[in-house]
Design an enzyme around this catalytic site. Sequence first.
Site, short mmCIF file in Angstrom:
data_model
loop_
_atom_site.label_atom_id
_atom_site.label_comp_id
_atom_site.label_asym_id
_atom_site.label_seq_id
_atom_site.Cartn_x
_atom_site.Cartn_y
_atom_site.Cartn_z
N SER A 162 0.85 -1.20 0.00
CA SER A 162 0.00 0.00 0.00
C SER A 162 0.87 1.24 0.00
O SER A 162 2.02 1.21 0.50
CB SER A 162 -0.89 0.00 1.25
N TYR A 188 -0.49 -0.11 10.41
CA TYR A 188 -0.78 -0.55 9.05
C TYR A 188 0.37 -0.23 8.12
O TYR A 188 0.82 -1.08 7.34
CB TYR A 188 -2.06 0.11 8.55
#
Length: 322
Positions: A162, A188
């Site tokens: 990501s 994350y």
Amino acid sequence: MTANPRLITSFTARTTAAEILDGVDLTGRRMIVTGGASGLGVETVRALAGAGVEVTVAVRDPRRAAGLVEEFATDATRGVVRSAALDLADLASVDAFVAGWRGPLDALVANAGIMALATRQLSAQGWELQLATNYLGHFALAVGLHDNLRAAGAARVVVVSSGAHLGAPFDVEDPQFERRPYDPWSAYGQSKTADVLLAVGITRRWAKDGITANALNPGYIHTNLQRHLDDDMMRAFGAMDEAGNLVVPDYYKTPAQGAATSVLLAASPLLDGVGGRYFVDNQEAEVVPGGPDATGGVADHAVDPVAADRLWAYAEKALSSR
């Protein structure tokens, strides 16, 4: 990352997963897609199976893949879709999946993931849950399937990362947020940095076995990945209106477009022998300085071979001490 020129393709951000494999026959290939029963995973599976691949959907509840299995069950011109149980946050489940796999494996697509859990949660092994699911579970799965990948002769590992990795180097001193305050996006982001470093580490160690790995940013897509985000965060992304309805900003992709880069890395002939790189919108990304102001490309901290080796050693130690 690599001294070779950046790999630029003729595809675009709007190319679909099926279009990546137009005219490509992959009959006889065997691949695994983790989290392949929803979102990007479904479209990844559809494109691969549509080109003749025997795809195993590895998911916590195999019943969720029943529709995909049935979709391909009656068409002999396409590949077969199977399902199998896999909980990446539980190493006993990973071990069971590995023990049940037989024969060569042409590609492992590490697609499953969770994002921005509001509170610090722990896996069955006591690891921070985003790190456990997004990285450590996939590390254990890839290592467990190494011999199967090697047996394929020219295998690939695809790791879905990501853009959140850009501002979050991996904190090897406190990866579980035991001492620093837990932050959903930091957790994350570092798990996604770890995912890129996994691709670098695999290529560095296993290229001699005919195994290469690459990572990617699929872009912004409405999927179940956003299920832990509150309405204010969704509005900040421009993906929800004031009434709570989902909207699709111009920069968002469809799931079929979002899955395209995964399919490119898993199966396109353009990626033969290519490894240790990071792709966005079906192109290899430029390496940029990481940090809070970085907005595109791949952060230097995510493709640093020294960091990849350090992370590999950390993961091996974590798995051995479970």
